[in-house]
Enzyme design. Structure first.
Site, short mmCIF file in Angstrom:
data_model
loop_
_atom_site.label_atom_id
_atom_site.label_comp_id
_atom_site.label_asym_id
_atom_site.label_seq_id
_atom_site.Cartn_x
_atom_site.Cartn_y
_atom_site.Cartn_z
N GLN A 1 0.83 6.76 39.94
CA GLN A 1 -0.28 7.71 39.95
C GLN A 1 -0.08 8.79 41.01
O GLN A 1 0.41 9.86 40.72
CB GLN A 1 -1.60 6.97 40.14
CG GLN A 1 -2.81 7.81 39.77
CD GLN A 1 -4.04 6.95 39.47
OE1 GLN A 1 -3.96 5.73 39.37
NE2 GLN A 1 -5.17 7.58 39.31
N ASP A 2 -0.43 8.50 42.28
CA ASP A 2 -0.09 9.47 43.31
C ASP A 2 0.61 8.74 44.45
O ASP A 2 0.63 7.51 44.49
CB ASP A 2 -1.29 10.30 43.78
CG ASP A 2 -2.40 9.49 44.43
OD1 ASP A 2 -2.36 8.25 44.35
OD2 ASP A 2 -3.30 10.10 45.01
N PRO A 3 1.23 9.47 45.38
CA PRO A 3 2.05 8.83 46.41
C PRO A 3 1.22 7.94 47.34
O PRO A 3 0.01 8.13 47.50
CB PRO A 3 2.65 10.01 47.18
CG PRO A 3 2.53 11.19 46.27
CD PRO A 3 1.30 10.95 45.45
N VAL B 1 1.06 12.63 40.03
CA VAL B 1 0.66 13.60 41.06
C VAL B 1 1.67 13.43 42.19
O VAL B 1 1.93 12.31 42.63
CB VAL B 1 -0.78 13.32 41.55
CG1 VAL B 1 -1.15 14.22 42.72
CG2 VAL B 1 -1.77 13.51 40.40
N HIS C 1 -5.70 10.10 46.03
CA HIS C 1 -6.08 11.02 44.94
C HIS C 1 -6.58 12.38 45.44
O HIS C 1 -7.20 13.12 44.68
CB HIS C 1 -7.16 10.38 44.03
CG HIS C 1 -6.87 8.96 43.66
ND1 HIS C 1 -5.65 8.55 43.16
CD2 HIS C 1 -7.63 7.85 43.75
CE1 HIS C 1 -5.69 7.24 42.95
NE2 HIS C 1 -6.87 6.79 43.31
#
Length: 219
Positions: free
Chosen positions: A60-62, A122, A131
């Site tokens: 999803q995101d880092p 992302v 997020h």
């Protein structure tokens, strides 16, 4: 189409992409800590060439903790504590892949170098704020990455863990690729079916059936 430049060169010229880069640059200049470091944001593409991709694992995101993110989904640098989701991935590998033993580190560079694209949808995040860059526009870019791979490569394995990743299923032609879905490996959901999904052995069986060297998952 053989390179990321062929696949994404036009996309990177689009105004929206330049706006993302500018927004991230401005935040860094203002003193905001952004992960991963600027030099690592596109590591997944640097380590896994377009024409060598065999499998895509979607994140999803880092990670938003200090020193964790280095541009590869689920992976952390050597010397950083293994995050819970990655530990669950290792636990599944231990039961799925003969001879796999859980390593003392969480660095997945060896997978990336074999053709496993570890792609976050992302690509940046503010320190301590999960997020926080979800609305910057990165997904338009990473959706294009998935589309281009699905359209111009054959017999890839896409591992989509959790509802968020599974939304990307619509970008992939299941006639030409293997799509594997399971709950997310996070401690909140791994017991609902990530454990026992056997995605890693399924991926290798599929690759072998199509004359592609399997992935050595051992680290």
């Amino acid at each position: 189409m053989d390179t990321w430049h062929d696949a994404l060169g036009g996309e990177k010229q689009q105004p929206y992409f330049q706006e993302i880069l500018n927004a991230v640059r401005q935040e860094r200049l203002s003193g905001q800590i952004i992960y991963p470091p600027a030099a690592d944001v596109f590591n997944a593409f640097r380590l896994t060439a377009f024409d060598r991709v065999k499998a895509v694992i979607l994140g999803q995101d880092p990670y938003h903790g200090a020193g964790q993110a280095h541009g590869l989904a689920f992976s952390v640098r050597q010397g950083i504590r293994i995050p819970p989701s990655l530990l669950n991935i290792y636990k599944e590998l231990e039961t799925d892949i003969e001879g796999f033993s859980i390593p003392a580190h969480g660095c997945l560079t060896a997978w990336a170098e074999q053709g496993v694209l570890l792609l976050n949808t992302v690509l940046t995040v503010r320190a301590g704020q999960a997020h926080s860059h979800a609305l910057l526009g990165w997904e338009r870019f990473t959706d294009t990455v998935i589309r281009q791979l699905a359209a111009h490569r054959k017999h890839l394995v896409f591992m989509l863990w959790g509802g968020y990743a599974q939304q990307k299923r619509k970008l992939i032609d299941s006639q030409n690729h293997l799509i594997l879905t399971a709950p997310h490996p996070s401690p909140l959901s791994a017991y609902r079916g990530f454990f026992g999904c056997r995605h890693f052995s399924q991926a290798n069986s599929y690759l072998s059936r199509h004359g592609i060297d399997p992935i050595n998952w051992k680290l």
